[in-house]
Scaffold this motif. Structure first.
Motif, PDB file in Angstrom:
ATOM      1  N   SER A 106       0.650  -1.223   0.149  1.00 53.25           N
ATOM      2  CA  SER A 106      -0.162   0.100  -0.007  1.00 53.25           C
ATOM      3  C   SER A 106       0.863   1.121  -0.171  1.00 53.25           C
ATOM      4  CB  SER A 106      -0.868  -0.090   1.214  1.00 53.25           C
ATOM      5  OG  SER A 106      -1.868  -1.173   1.128  1.00 53.25           O
ATOM      6  N   ALA A 107       0.585   2.333  -0.771  1.00 58.19           N
ATOM      7  CA  ALA A 107       1.133   3.488  -0.816  1.00 58.19           C
ATOM      8  C   ALA A 107       1.324   4.205   0.755  1.00 58.19           C
ATOM      9  CB  ALA A 107       0.646   4.405  -1.647  1.00 58.19           C
ATOM     10  N   ALA A 108       2.448   4.951   1.103  1.00 58.03           N
ATOM     11  CA  ALA A 108       2.511   5.138   2.186  1.00 58.03           C
ATOM     12  C   ALA A 108       1.855   6.684   2.511  1.00 58.03           C
ATOM     13  CB  ALA A 108       4.174   5.742   2.386  1.00 58.03           C
ATOM     14  N   ALA A 109       1.589   7.027   3.642  1.00 57.80           N
ATOM     15  CA  ALA A 109       0.625   8.170   4.259  1.00 57.80           C
ATOM     16  C   ALA A 109       1.242   9.360   3.252  1.00 57.80           C
ATOM     17  CB  ALA A 109       0.906   8.512   5.237  1.00 57.80           C
ATOM     18  N   GLY A 110       0.298   9.968   2.465  1.00 55.85           N
ATOM     19  CA  GLY A 110       0.552  11.352   1.785  1.00 55.85           C
ATOM     20  C   GLY A 110       1.309  10.991   0.399  1.00 55.85           C
ATOM     21  N   ARG A 111       0.968   9.551  -0.117  1.00 55.71           N
ATOM     22  CA  ARG A 111       1.565   9.383  -1.306  1.00 55.71           C
ATOM     23  C   ARG A 111       0.495   8.549  -1.837  1.00 55.71           C
ATOM     24  NH1 ARG A 111       4.680  12.078   0.858  1.00 55.71           N
ATOM     25  NH2 ARG A 111       6.855  11.769   1.253  1.00 55.71           N
ATOM     26  N   HIS A 112       0.693   8.591  -3.397  1.00 57.13           N
ATOM     27  CA  HIS A 112      -0.062   7.760  -4.142  1.00 57.13           C
ATOM     28  C   HIS A 112       0.889   7.249  -5.422  1.00 57.13           C
ATOM     29  CE1 HIS A 112      -1.063  10.418  -7.506  1.00 57.13           C
ATOM     30  NE2 HIS A 112      -1.341  11.201  -6.961  1.00 57.13           N
ATOM     31  N   PHE A 113       0.395   6.195  -5.950  1.00 55.48           N
ATOM     32  CA  PHE A 113       1.026   5.498  -6.912  1.00 55.48           C
ATOM     33  C   PHE A 113       0.674   6.301  -8.545  1.00 55.48           C
ATOM     34  CE2 PHE A 113       1.282   1.745  -4.269  1.00 55.48           C
ATOM     35  CZ  PHE A 113       2.420   1.913  -3.807  1.00 55.48           C
ATOM     36  N   TYR A 114       1.685   6.011  -9.374  1.00 57.05           N
ATOM     37  CA  TYR A 114       1.482   6.689 -10.816  1.00 57.05           C
ATOM     38  C   TYR A 114       1.104   5.664 -11.456  1.00 57.05           C
ATOM     39  CZ  TYR A 114       1.913  11.655  -9.800  1.00 57.05           C
ATOM     40  OH  TYR A 114       1.857  13.067  -9.620  1.00 57.05           O
ATOM     41  N   GLY A 115       1.116   4.562 -11.253  1.00 56.84           N
ATOM     42  CA  GLY A 115       0.728   3.250 -12.294  1.00 56.84           C
ATOM     43  C   GLY A 115       2.082   2.632 -12.840  1.00 56.84           C
ATOM     44  N   HIS A 116       3.224   2.919 -12.388  1.00 55.40           N
ATOM     45  CA  HIS A 116       4.207   2.394 -13.059  1.00 55.40           C
ATOM     46  C   HIS A 116       5.538   1.965 -11.974  1.00 55.40           C
ATOM     47  CE1 HIS A 116       3.649   3.003 -17.417  1.00 55.40           C
ATOM     48  NE2 HIS A 116       2.924   3.927 -16.794  1.00 55.40           N
ATOM     49  N   ALA A 117       6.341   0.966 -12.345  1.00 53.27           N
ATOM     50  CA  ALA A 117       7.307   0.616 -11.538  1.00 53.27           C
ATOM     51  C   ALA A 117       8.245  -0.126 -12.240  1.00 53.27           C
ATOM     52  CB  ALA A 117       6.869  -0.775 -10.397  1.00 53.27           C
ATOM     53  N   ALA A 118       9.776  -0.406 -11.727  1.00 51.01           N
ATOM     54  CA  ALA A 118      10.523  -0.952 -12.313  1.00 51.01           C
ATOM     55  C   ALA A 118      11.470  -1.843 -11.119  1.00 51.01           C
ATOM     56  CB  ALA A 118      11.443  -0.061 -12.837  1.00 51.01           C
ATOM     57  N   PHE A 119      12.153  -2.948 -11.502  1.00 52.45           N
ATOM     58  CA  PHE A 119      12.696  -3.793 -10.840  1.00 52.45           C
ATOM     59  C   PHE A 119      14.269  -3.601 -10.627  1.00 52.45           C
ATOM     60  CE2 PHE A 119       9.103  -6.183 -11.412  1.00 52.45           C
ATOM     61  CZ  PHE A 119       8.855  -6.843 -10.140  1.00 52.45           C
ATOM     62  N   SER A 120      15.079  -3.849  -9.670  1.00 52.99           N
ATOM     63  CA  SER A 120      16.327  -3.812  -9.997  1.00 52.99           C
ATOM     64  C   SER A 120      16.849  -5.051 -10.623  1.00 52.99           C
ATOM     65  CB  SER A 120      17.084  -3.704  -8.459  1.00 52.99           C
ATOM     66  OG  SER A 120      16.632  -4.944  -7.526  1.00 52.99           O
ATOM     67  N   PRO A 121      18.041  -5.032 -10.894  1.00 48.46           N
ATOM     68  CA  PRO A 121      18.569  -6.211 -11.847  1.00 48.46           C
ATOM     69  C   PRO A 121      18.474  -7.555 -11.264  1.00 48.46           C
ATOM     70  CG  PRO A 121      20.130  -4.388 -11.930  1.00 48.46           C
ATOM     71  CD  PRO A 121      19.192  -3.938 -10.938  1.00 48.46           C
ATOM     72  N   ASP A 122      18.495  -7.579  -9.880  1.00 45.40           N
ATOM     73  CA  ASP A 122      18.494  -8.853  -9.243  1.00 45.40           C
ATOM     74  C   ASP A 122      17.176  -9.090  -8.769  1.00 45.40           C
ATOM     75  OD1 ASP A 122      18.327  -7.325  -7.151  1.00 45.40           O
ATOM     76  OD2 ASP A 122      19.998  -7.836  -6.027  1.00 45.40           O
ATOM     77  N   GLY A 123      15.877  -8.149  -9.022  1.00 45.99           N
ATOM     78  CA  GLY A 123      14.673  -8.437  -8.663  1.00 45.99           C
ATOM     79  C   GLY A 123      14.371  -8.190  -7.044  1.00 45.99           C
ATOM     80  N   ARG A 124      15.493  -7.837  -6.535  1.00 48.74           N
ATOM     81  CA  ARG A 124      15.164  -7.554  -4.847  1.00 48.74           C
ATOM     82  C   ARG A 124      14.487  -6.234  -4.614  1.00 48.74           C
ATOM     83  NH1 ARG A 124      18.633  -9.114   0.560  1.00 48.74           N
ATOM     84  NH2 ARG A 124      16.955  -7.835   1.783  1.00 48.74           N
ATOM     85  N   LEU A 125      14.830  -5.340  -5.307  1.00 49.12           N
ATOM     86  CA  LEU A 125      14.377  -4.077  -5.069  1.00 49.12           C
ATOM     87  C   LEU A 125      13.281  -3.439  -5.969  1.00 49.12           C
ATOM     88  CD1 LEU A 125      17.460  -1.758  -3.777  1.00 49.12           C
ATOM     89  CD2 LEU A 125      15.831  -3.099  -2.611  1.00 49.12           C
ATOM     90  N   LEU A 126      12.138  -2.722  -5.812  1.00 50.90           N
ATOM     91  CA  LEU A 126      11.493  -2.372  -6.515  1.00 50.90           C
ATOM     92  C   LEU A 126      11.181  -0.837  -6.611  1.00 50.90           C
ATOM     93  CD1 LEU A 126       8.934  -3.410  -8.658  1.00 50.90           C
ATOM     94  CD2 LEU A 126       7.356  -3.031  -6.646  1.00 50.90           C
ATOM     95  N   TYR A 127      10.980  -0.094  -7.735  1.00 51.51           N
ATOM     96  CA  TYR A 127      11.192   1.377  -7.596  1.00 51.51           C
ATOM     97  C   TYR A 127       9.654   1.739  -8.333  1.00 51.51           C
ATOM     98  CZ  TYR A 127      16.098   0.531  -7.115  1.00 51.51           C
ATOM     99  OH  TYR A 127      17.472   0.347  -6.659  1.00 51.51           O
TER     100      TYR A 127
END
Length: 375
Positions: A106-127
């Motif tokens: 879920s989005a943090a307080a005071g934030r909302h998503f814009y519909g897009h994301a990207a993974f780090s090369p190893d798949g551990r982190l999501l941006y």
């Protein structure tokens, strides 16, 4: 709760050709078949993700709590992230094999998503692109990139600035370090979900950010007279060439180009020229862009125009147009020159930019959403 930024940083470590229409012909068998995933509005009105093949056959579906926008895939295709359409607050992580649910964020307080994301090369982190809509600076809403640890059930590690307003699509560059981010330039607020608050002063940009530190490493823009061209979507060729698709918020009688190219280090985007008739049909709206697997051809869609336009990205020339009602989703198929298109009518088409072949592959029992992702 958002972590302290310092703690997070330590932790996260044109010559025009005459318009053509593609003829309807069967394509040869694909030597490198792919699967694709898209948001889907079912005939019952509820929302799902649909996993399909290039022929439009549905392989799996997963229920969604609301309308999903785009689906990011990890480098190995084993993980997917489906983000809610702006100003939504949900993000689901799923298996790329069968759409089995893995995590809900879920989005943090005071934030909302814009519909897009990207993974780090190893798949551990999501941006993810997010809106800090109550920014303490008192300025227009500030774009941020949220960072999540998928090895820890999607725990939010923190965020860094998108270096602009209204960040939309982001992708990881081939170097594995740099994020390319399309800052659309449009301020919004969830209390007025689809209202654009700053059209007269909007300042879109394509930025390059070091994902390890959050520092800005480059920025490309359109000339000031075209500041109302919202840079919304992007795609990256294997050699690092970036193409952007834009949406025009200015006067209807004006007709700026809607697709442009840039590389890190460029100050300005370089528009790809379309013939006047094709540009007029797009009605100021590019919905999605994709390079083919070789980075030679580029496809850009316009649901308002019911079309996809193809460019030769090497010669930077317009190649042809495909007519398809409410066409928006596009992704590279498995072979050079090949693309798969999806439509809000549920249609799926496979096209070959090299031979000008088009294959009418299938028809779903629902409406595909704006974006299509190859996995």
């Amino acid at each position: 709760m958002v972590t302290d930024r310092r703690h997070f940083l330590a932790a996260a470590g044109a010559v025009l050709l005459a318009p053509q229409l593609l003829p309807l012909r069967a394509l040869a068998a694909d030597d490198a078949p792919r699967r694709f995933v898209s948001g889907l509005r079912r005939e019952t009105g509820d929302f799902a993700l649909a996993l399909i093949d290039a022929r439009g056959r549905v392989l799996a579906q997963a229920d969604m709590p609301g309308r999903p926008h785009a689906i990011a895939a990890s480098a190995d295709g084993r993980l997917l992230a489906a983000a809610a359409r702006r100003p939504g607050r949900y993000l689901h992580v799923l298996s790329g094999d069968d759409l089995a649910p893995l995590a809900e964020i879920s989005a943090a307080a005071g934030r909302h998503f814009y519909g897009h994301a990207a993974f780090s090369p190893d798949g551990r982190l999501l941006y993810t692109t997010e809106n800090d809509y109550d920014a303490e600076t008192g300025d227009a809403e500030t774009g941020v990139i949220g960072v999540y640890d998928l090895k820890d059930n999607g725990t939010r590690l923190g965020e860094f600035a998108s270096h602009g307003t209204g960040p939309h699509e982001l992708r990881l560059m081939p170097d594995g370090v740099t994020l390319a981010v399309a800052n659309g330039g449009i301020a919004t607020h969830p209390d007025m979900p689809r209202l654009k608050l700053n059209i007269d002063s909007m300042a879109p940009s394509l930025v390059f950010i070091d994902r390890r530190t959050g520092s800005l490493t480059g920025q490309a823009v359109m000339p000031p007279e075209w500041h109302q061209l919202s840079i919304r979507h992007l795609t990256i060729a294997p050699d690092g060439l970036v193409a952007v698709g834009m949406q025009f918020e200015g006067a209807r009688m004006e007709q700026p180009q809607l697709v442009a190219l840039a590389r890190p280090g460029d100050t300005y985007l370089t528009p790809l020229p379309l013939p006047d008739a094709e540009l007029a049909r797009m009605k100021g709206y590019c919905g999605s862009v994709a390079f083919d697997v070789a980075g030679h051809y580029l496809a850009a869609t316009s649901p308002r125009g019911g079309m996809a336009v193809l460019f030769d990205a090497v010669t930077r020339r317009y190649a042809t147009t495909v007519r398809l009602a409410d066409c928006c989703g596009v992704a590279a198929a498995g072979m050079p020159g090949r693309f798969v298109l999806t439509s809000g009518t549920g249609a799926v088409r496979e096209i070959d930019a090299q031979s000008n072949d088009i294959h009418e592959t299938g028809q779903s029992g629902g409406a595909f959403d704006n974006h299509l992702t190859a996995i």
